[in-house]
Scaffold this motif. Structure first.
Motif, PDB file in Angstrom:
ATOM      1  N   ILE A  90       0.869  -1.180   0.000  1.00 32.88           N
ATOM      2  CA  ILE A  90       0.000   0.000   0.000  1.00 32.88           C
ATOM      3  C   ILE A  90       0.906   1.229   0.000  1.00 32.88           C
ATOM      4  O   ILE A  90       1.645   1.467   0.962  1.00 32.88           O
ATOM      5  N   TYR A  91       0.858   1.990  -1.084  1.00 37.10           N
ATOM      6  CA  TYR A  91       1.722   3.148  -1.267  1.00 37.10           C
ATOM      7  C   TYR A  91       0.979   4.411  -0.846  1.00 37.10           C
ATOM      8  O   TYR A  91      -0.129   4.686  -1.331  1.00 37.10           O
ATOM      9  N   LEU A  92       1.582   5.177   0.052  1.00 32.04           N
ATOM     10  CA  LEU A  92       0.947   6.406   0.515  1.00 32.04           C
ATOM     11  C   LEU A  92       1.318   7.554  -0.412  1.00 32.04           C
ATOM     12  O   LEU A  92       2.471   7.984  -0.473  1.00 32.04           O
ATOM     13  N   SER A  93       0.328   8.041  -1.134  1.00 26.18           N
ATOM     14  CA  SER A  93       0.488   9.176  -2.024  1.00 26.18           C
ATOM     15  C   SER A  93      -0.258  10.370  -1.432  1.00 26.18           C
ATOM     16  O   SER A  93      -0.485  10.432  -0.225  1.00 26.18           O
ATOM     17  N   SER A  94      -0.639  11.316  -2.268  1.00 27.43           N
ATOM     18  CA  SER A  94      -1.238  12.554  -1.777  1.00 27.43           C
ATOM     19  C   SER A  94      -2.330  13.047  -2.718  1.00 27.43           C
ATOM     20  O   SER A  94      -2.212  12.916  -3.946  1.00 27.43           O
ATOM     21  N   THR A  95      -3.370  13.652  -2.148  1.00 29.51           N
ATOM     22  CA  THR A  95      -4.411  14.260  -2.985  1.00 29.51           C
ATOM     23  C   THR A  95      -3.919  15.540  -3.649  1.00 29.51           C
ATOM     24  O   THR A  95      -4.636  16.132  -4.461  1.00 29.51           O
ATOM     25  N   ARG A  96      -2.696  15.968  -3.351  1.00 35.24           N
ATOM     26  CA  ARG A  96      -2.121  17.121  -4.047  1.00 35.24           C
ATOM     27  C   ARG A  96      -1.971  16.855  -5.538  1.00 35.24           C
ATOM     28  O   ARG A  96      -1.856  17.798  -6.322  1.00 35.24           O
ATOM     29  N   VAL A  97      -1.981  15.599  -5.941  1.00 36.82           N
ATOM     30  CA  VAL A  97      -1.866  15.303  -7.370  1.00 36.82           C
ATOM     31  C   VAL A  97      -3.070  15.821  -8.152  1.00 36.82           C
ATOM     32  O   VAL A  97      -3.008  15.941  -9.379  1.00 36.82           O
ATOM     33  N   TYR A  98      -4.180  16.170  -7.462  1.00 38.15           N
ATOM     34  CA  TYR A  98      -5.358  16.721  -8.127  1.00 38.15           C
ATOM     35  C   TYR A  98      -5.274  18.231  -8.331  1.00 38.15           C
ATOM     36  O   TYR A  98      -6.119  18.807  -9.026  1.00 38.15           O
ATOM     37  N   ASP A  99      -4.307  18.900  -7.703  1.00 35.44           N
ATOM     38  CA  ASP A  99      -4.333  20.366  -7.632  1.00 35.44           C
ATOM     39  C   ASP A  99      -4.445  21.039  -8.990  1.00 35.44           C
ATOM     40  O   ASP A  99      -5.180  22.019  -9.148  1.00 35.44           O
ATOM     41  N   SER A 100      -3.723  20.549  -9.985  1.00 32.19           N
ATOM     42  CA  SER A 100      -3.737  21.208 -11.288  1.00 32.19           C
ATOM     43  C   SER A 100      -5.067  21.053 -12.018  1.00 32.19           C
ATOM     44  O   SER A 100      -5.324  21.757 -13.001  1.00 32.19           O
ATOM     45  N   LEU A 101      -5.933  20.170 -11.530  1.00 30.09           N
ATOM     46  CA  LEU A 101      -7.237  19.965 -12.156  1.00 30.09           C
ATOM     47  C   LEU A 101      -8.276  20.961 -11.653  1.00 30.09           C
ATOM     48  O   LEU A 101      -9.365  21.061 -12.223  1.00 30.09           O
ATOM     49  N   GLU A 128     -11.285  22.680  -9.573  1.00 24.12           N
ATOM     50  CA  GLU A 128     -12.521  22.160  -8.995  1.00 24.12           C
ATOM     51  C   GLU A 128     -13.064  20.951  -9.741  1.00 24.12           C
ATOM     52  O   GLU A 128     -13.960  20.259  -9.255  1.00 24.12           O
ATOM     53  N   ALA A 129     -12.530  20.662 -10.922  1.00 22.18           N
ATOM     54  CA  ALA A 129     -12.971  19.482 -11.680  1.00 22.18           C
ATOM     55  C   ALA A 129     -12.325  18.206 -11.164  1.00 22.18           C
ATOM     56  O   ALA A 129     -12.736  17.103 -11.538  1.00 22.18           O
ATOM     57  N   GLY A 130     -11.289  18.321 -10.314  1.00 24.99           N
ATOM     58  CA  GLY A 130     -10.564  17.148  -9.851  1.00 24.99           C
ATOM     59  C   GLY A 130     -11.043  16.628  -8.514  1.00 24.99           C
ATOM     60  O   GLY A 130     -11.916  17.211  -7.870  1.00 24.99           O
ATOM     61  N   GLY A 131     -10.431  15.527  -8.103  1.00 22.72           N
ATOM     62  CA  GLY A 131     -10.729  14.967  -6.789  1.00 22.72           C
ATOM     63  C   GLY A 131     -11.223  13.539  -6.797  1.00 22.72           C
ATOM     64  O   GLY A 131     -11.341  12.917  -5.744  1.00 22.72           O
ATOM     65  N   ASP A 132     -11.492  12.990  -7.975  1.00 24.82           N
ATOM     66  CA  ASP A 132     -11.952  11.600  -8.069  1.00 24.82           C
ATOM     67  C   ASP A 132     -10.775  10.696  -8.416  1.00 24.82           C
ATOM     68  O   ASP A 132      -9.897  11.067  -9.197  1.00 24.82           O
ATOM     69  N   GLU A 133     -10.777   9.500  -7.836  1.00 24.49           N
ATOM     70  CA  GLU A 133      -9.667   8.572  -8.064  1.00 24.49           C
ATOM     71  C   GLU A 133      -9.486   8.195  -9.528  1.00 24.49           C
ATOM     72  O   GLU A 133      -8.397   7.794  -9.942  1.00 24.49           O
ATOM     73  N   ALA A 134     -10.543   8.329 -10.315  1.00 17.54           N
ATOM     74  CA  ALA A 134     -10.464   7.957 -11.729  1.00 17.54           C
ATOM     75  C   ALA A 134      -9.986   9.101 -12.614  1.00 17.54           C
ATOM     76  O   ALA A 134      -9.816   8.917 -13.826  1.00 17.54           O
ATOM     77  N   ASP A 135      -9.746  10.283 -12.054  1.00 15.01           N
ATOM     78  CA  ASP A 135      -9.304  11.433 -12.844  1.00 15.01           C
ATOM     79  C   ASP A 135      -7.973  11.149 -13.544  1.00 15.01           C
ATOM     80  O   ASP A 135      -7.091  10.502 -12.981  1.00 15.01           O
ATOM     81  N   ARG A 136      -7.828  11.694 -14.741  1.00 18.33           N
ATOM     82  CA  ARG A 136      -6.540  11.669 -15.419  1.00 18.33           C
ATOM     83  C   ARG A 136      -5.768  12.914 -14.988  1.00 18.33           C
ATOM     84  O   ARG A 136      -6.244  14.035 -15.160  1.00 18.33           O
ATOM     85  N   LEU A 137      -4.601  12.707 -14.454  1.00 25.30           N
ATOM     86  CA  LEU A 137      -3.847  13.799 -13.856  1.00 25.30           C
ATOM     87  C   LEU A 137      -3.081  14.594 -14.912  1.00 25.30           C
ATOM     88  O   LEU A 137      -2.703  14.060 -15.954  1.00 25.30           O
ATOM     89  N   VAL A 138      -2.844  15.871 -14.591  1.00 22.08           N
ATOM     90  CA  VAL A 138      -2.139  16.772 -15.493  1.00 22.08           C
ATOM     91  C   VAL A 138      -1.069  17.514 -14.695  1.00 22.08           C
ATOM     92  O   VAL A 138      -1.352  18.035 -13.613  1.00 22.08           O
ATOM     93  N   PHE A 139       0.173  17.551 -15.219  1.00 26.75           N
ATOM     94  CA  PHE A 139       1.265  18.223 -14.523  1.00 26.75           C
ATOM     95  C   PHE A 139       2.079  19.058 -15.504  1.00 26.75           C
ATOM     96  O   PHE A 139       2.248  18.682 -16.667  1.00 26.75           O
ATOM     97  N   ASP A 140       2.626  20.161 -15.005  1.00 25.20           N
ATOM     98  CA  ASP A 140       3.595  20.953 -15.766  1.00 25.20           C
ATOM     99  C   ASP A 140       4.986  20.515 -15.320  1.00 25.20           C
ATOM    100  O   ASP A 140       5.403  20.828 -14.204  1.00 25.20           O
ATOM    101  N   PRO A 141       5.731  19.816 -16.167  1.00 30.77           N
ATOM    102  CA  PRO A 141       7.038  19.305 -15.739  1.00 30.77           C
ATOM    103  C   PRO A 141       8.073  20.399 -15.498  1.00 30.77           C
ATOM    104  O   PRO A 141       9.110  20.139 -14.881  1.00 30.77           O
ATOM    105  N   ALA A 142       7.805  21.635 -15.938  1.00 31.65           N
ATOM    106  CA  ALA A 142       8.761  22.718 -15.745  1.00 31.65           C
ATOM    107  C   ALA A 142       8.558  23.451 -14.420  1.00 31.65           C
ATOM    108  O   ALA A 142       9.395  24.262 -14.032  1.00 31.65           O
ATOM    109  N   ALA A 143       7.455  23.172 -13.723  1.00 33.79           N
ATOM    110  CA  ALA A 143       7.170  23.852 -12.459  1.00 33.79           C
ATOM    111  C   ALA A 143       7.949  23.190 -11.334  1.00 33.79           C
ATOM    112  O   ALA A 143       7.820  21.980 -11.102  1.00 33.79           O
ATOM    113  N   ALA A 144       8.763  23.972 -10.620  1.00 28.82           N
ATOM    114  CA  ALA A 144       9.624  23.407  -9.580  1.00 28.82           C
ATOM    115  C   ALA A 144       8.831  22.690  -8.490  1.00 28.82           C
ATOM    116  O   ALA A 144       9.262  21.652  -7.982  1.00 28.82           O
ATOM    117  N   ARG A 145       7.648  23.228  -8.117  1.00 22.97           N
ATOM    118  CA  ARG A 145       6.865  22.622  -7.043  1.00 22.97           C
ATOM    119  C   ARG A 145       6.360  21.232  -7.426  1.00 22.97           C
ATOM    120  O   ARG A 145       5.999  20.432  -6.560  1.00 22.97           O
TER     121      ARG A 145
END
Length: 272
Positions: A84-95, A97-114
């Protein structure tokens, strides 16, 4: 008696989880990072709790190693039944108010330091789900809080101050900013339920309620504290975490506002 291995047992959640498992009579192996015996025994169900949070900005390489590097070694060399891997709901941040569901496809900016935090957690999730021979599941933890000395994060730090101060100034905190908070005991209950219920895929461990700083200040005010927030300003829309999968495991997260109010009402809470 079940066999569990908690990697990261010296941390806040790993320590709480280890204590809870031992309290119910389970066998818990809590190896140090350099434990030579880690890959020479059956690990049972592994909780991978290792990670960095508040200091990931100044320790980006350690963040990647904790979230991905050592995990890869456990997946490659470890003898385990489940992980069981402990991750974070922060992975939804870039989505937003449309995000927050486990089935969401995540989106990230690879150039953003954070995003070193979000991207490393996402890669850890991928390795767990796709490279574990179907033995891996992911727990996405929201903003975990408590008022004990070992807790960290914005709300935990605020509650620690509230034990000593009745008036607290938070000039950098916008009244409209929101977070999904979940108390540590609910997270531990959710993790154990994921192991016992043999959860699959990804499960949010969150309250499902976005509590604003303005609402938080009102909870404190009703209990006799004064929180002075910063200027009102627009804030990005926040995801709302789904909790149906957590609830399906028999764990109903408590309303964080009610939990905070109950803690503040304890006559032993204020120690100033």
């Amino acid at each position: 008696m079940s066999r569990f291995t908690v990697i990261g047992a010296r941390g806040f959640i790993g320590g709480r989880l280890s204590a809870a498992l031992r309290a119910r009579g389970d066998s818990v192996y809590a190896p140090a990072r350099d434990d030579a015996e880690l890959f020479d025994q059956d690990l049972g169900t592994v909780f991978y709790c290792a990670g960095l949070t508040g200091d990931f900005h100044v320790r980006p390489f350690d963040t990647v190693e904790a979230h991905v590097g050592f995990l890869a070694q456990v997946l490659k060399r470890g003898r385990f039944e489940r992980l069981i891997y402990l991750s974070s709901t922060r992975v939804y941040d870039s989505l937003g108010e449309a995000g927050g569901d486990e089935a969401d496809r995540l989106v990230f900016d690879p150039a953003a330091a954070r995003n070193v935090y979000d991207l490393s957690k996402a890669l850890g999730e991928n390795l767990t789900l796709a490279r574990s021979d179907s033995r891996g599941v992911v727990a996405r933890l929201s903003n975990v809080f408590d008022w004990t000395p070992d807790a960290g994060g914005f709300l935990s730090d605020l509650l620690a101050r509230a034990r000593r101060e009745r008036s607290i100034d938070l000039p950098a905190s916008a009244p409209a900013a929101v977070r999904d908070y979940i108390q540590a005991d609910d997270v531990v209950a959710g993790l154990i339920a994921m192991a016992d219920g043999r959860a699959e895929g990804i499960v949010n461990l969150a309250s499902g309620r976005n509590l604003s700083n303005r609402e938080l200040a009102a909870v404190f005010a009703q209990a006799g504290w004064s929180l002075t927030l910063g200027e009102d300003r627009p804030v990005p829309p926040a995801p709302r975490c789904a909790t149906a999968r957590m609830r399906s495991l028999g764990v109903a997260p408590r309303d964080p506002a009610a939990v905070i109010a109950q803690a503040l009402a304890d006559p032993q809470f204020f120690q100033g």
